[in-house]
Write an enzyme that holds these catalytic residues in place. Structure first.
Site, PDB file in Angstrom:
ATOM      1  N   LYS A 205       0.784  -1.155  -0.190  1.00  0.00           N
ATOM      2  CA  LYS A 205       0.173  -0.181   0.079  1.00  0.00           C
ATOM      3  C   LYS A 205       0.879   1.468   0.180  1.00  0.00           C
ATOM      4  CE  LYS A 205      -3.443   2.438   2.405  1.00  0.00           C
ATOM      5  NZ  LYS A 205      -4.471   2.413   3.741  1.00  0.00           N
TER       6      LYS A 205
HETATM    7  C1  5RP Z   1      -2.481   4.613   7.631  1.00  0.00           C
HETATM    8  C2  5RP Z   1      -3.215   3.592   6.729  1.00  0.00           C
HETATM    9  C3  5RP Z   1      -4.511   4.170   7.008  1.00  0.00           C
HETATM   10  O1  5RP Z   1      -5.328   2.862   6.972  1.00  0.00           O
HETATM   11  C4  5RP Z   1      -4.410   4.807   5.580  1.00  0.00           C
HETATM   12  O2  5RP Z   1      -3.807   6.041   5.358  1.00  0.00           O
HETATM   13  C5  5RP Z   1      -5.588   4.879   4.678  1.00  0.00           C
HETATM   14  O3  5RP Z   1      -6.432   5.917   5.012  1.00  0.00           O
HETATM   15  P1  5RP Z   1      -5.954   7.331   4.142  1.00  0.00           P
HETATM   16  O4  5RP Z   1      -6.962   6.616   3.015  1.00  0.00           O
HETATM   17  O5  5RP Z   1      -7.490   7.678   4.759  1.00  0.00           O
HETATM   18  O6  5RP Z   1      -5.268   7.395   4.025  1.00  0.00           O
HETATM   19  O7  5RP Z   1      -2.501   3.046   6.449  1.00  0.00           O
HETATM   20  O8  5RP Z   1      -0.878   4.194   7.564  1.00  0.00           O
END
Ligand code: 5RP
Length: 297
Positions: A205
Site C-alpha cells: 500500500k
Molecule cells: C495508515 C493507514 C490508513 O489506513 C491509510 O492512511 C488509509 O486511509 P486514508 O485513505 O484515510 O489515508 O494505512 O497508515
C-alpha cells in the site's frame, strides 16, 4: 556502508510491458505461492477485474476516535455491500463487523504510536499469528517507515510478520508510511515500495506521486493506493482513476470515503472506476446521480 557514489539512475521500467511471470494465477507476483495464499489473495482481488476496493478504517490505531469513524458499528454494515475488503484493527473488526459479512479482512497488526508522539515511526507487532488465523485474516498490514528513525524496527516487524504469514499462508500487506519529515517523491516511493516488496510482502500500500507508473512497474506485487487527506469528491475520484490508469490494482481508501457527506455513494463511484473501467468524469456523474436519486427518495 555500501558504496552508493556514482550509482546509475534506474530508468528502464518498460511501463507498457505487462508483468512477465503471470502464467497460471491472476494476482501479480503470486504465481509461485501455495493454494492458501492464493485463496486469501482471491478474497482481496476480485478474480474478474483483478482489482480491489479496500476500505481503511484503522485510523483509530494511532488517532483514536476520528471524524467519520465515531460509530464503526453503524458505518461498517452500511458500506459492506460496496467494498471488497475491510481494513481495520482486531478490536474494531471483532466488536463492530458482524461475522456474517463476507468481506476480505486486512488486519492491522502493527501498532505502538499515537498522535501524541512527535515521531510515529516506532511500532511493534501487536497481534500474534494465532489471532490472525482465528480472525480469518486475508492479509496482515504492517506499517513500514523507510528513511525514518524507526526504519530498522519496522522492517524487523515486517519480516517477523512475513515469516509467520509464510508458515500459515497468510499474505502480508506492507504499508509505506509517509511522515511529516519524509519526502513524497517518486524517488522515495520507488525505494520504499521496492524494499518492502523485496522483503517478501504479497501486496503493497502506498501513495500516488509523479511517475507513479514507474513505481508500479518496478514493484513485483500489486500496489493499492491510500486516499490520504480528505479531498473534494471529484478530486478523490480523479486520484482513483489516475492511479488505476497507471497500473495500481486498487485503492485502500479511508477518509475520502468515510469523511464524504455521502460515503456509500462515494464507495460505489470508486467501485465503478476500480472494477468497471469508468473514467473519473463518468464516476463523478454517477456519484451525483446517486445523490440526487437518494434525495428524491
Ligand atoms: C495508515 C493507514 C490508513 O489506513 C491509510 O492512511 C488509509 O486511509 P486514508 O485513505 O484515510 O489515508 O494505512 O497508515
Amino acid at each position: 556502508m555500501a558504496d552508493t557514489d556514482g550509482l546509475k539512475v534506474a530508468k528502464n521500467y518498460h511501463v507498457n510491458e505487462p508483468f512477465a511471470n503471470q502464467d497460471g494465477f491472476y494476482v501479480k507476483g503470486a504465481n509461485s505461492l501455495d493454494w492458501g495464499m492464493k485463496k486469501h489473495l482471491s478474497n482481496i482481488f476480485d478474480p474478474k477485474s483483478g482489482n480491489t476496493v479496500m476500505f481503511a478504517f484503522d485510523h483509530g490505531y494511532f488517532m483514536g476516535s476520528t471524524a467519520g469513524l465515531e460509530r464503526l458499528d453503524l458505518l461498517l454494515p452500511t458500506l459492506a455491500p460496496y467494498v471488497d475488503v475491510f481494513m481495520g484493527t482486531r478490536g474494531a473488526i471483532r466488536s463492530c463487523v458482524p461475522p456474517q459479512i463476507t468481506k476480505g479482512i486486512a488486519l492491522r497488526v502493527s501498532s505502538g504510536s499515537s498522535m501524541l508522539n512527535e515521531d510515529l515511526s516506532h511500532e511493534v507487532v501487536a497481534v500474534d499469528i494465532e489471532d490472525c488465523i482465528r480472525m480469518n485474516a486475508d492479509c496482515m498490514a504492517v506499517q513500514t517507515f523507510i528513511g525514518a528513525d524507526g526504519q530498522l524496527e519496522s522492517l524487523d516487524n515486517l519480516s517477523k510478520v512475513i515469516n509467520a504469514g509464510m508458515r500459515y499462508s497468510i499474505p502480508t500487506l506492507g504499508v509505506v508510511a509517509v511522515g511529516k519529515q519524509m519526502e513524497r517523491t517518486d524517488r522515495f516511493f520507488k525505494l520504499a515500495t521496492r524494499i518492502v516488496a523485496e522483503m517478501g510482502v504479497q501486496l503493497v500500500k502506498t501513495y500516488n506521486c509523479e511517475n507513479f507508473e514507474e513505481i508500479v512497474a518496478a514493484c513485483p506485487v500489486p500496489i493499492v493506493v491510500a486516499g490520504g487527506k480528505k479531498l473534494p469528491e471529484k478530486d478523490a475520484l480523479n486520484l482513483a482513476y489516475t492511479v488505476m490508469a497507471k497500473g495500481a490494482h486498487g485503492v485502500d481508501m479511508g477518509r475520502n470515503i468515510f469523511q464524504s457527506n455521502h460515503p456509500i455513494e462515494m464507495a460505489q463511484a470508486i467501485r465503478k472506476i476500480v472494477h468497471e473501467g469508468y473514467t473519473d468524469t463518468q464516476a463523478y456523474e454517477f456519484y451525483q446521480d446517486m445523490i440526487s436519486d437518494h434525495a428524491k427518495e
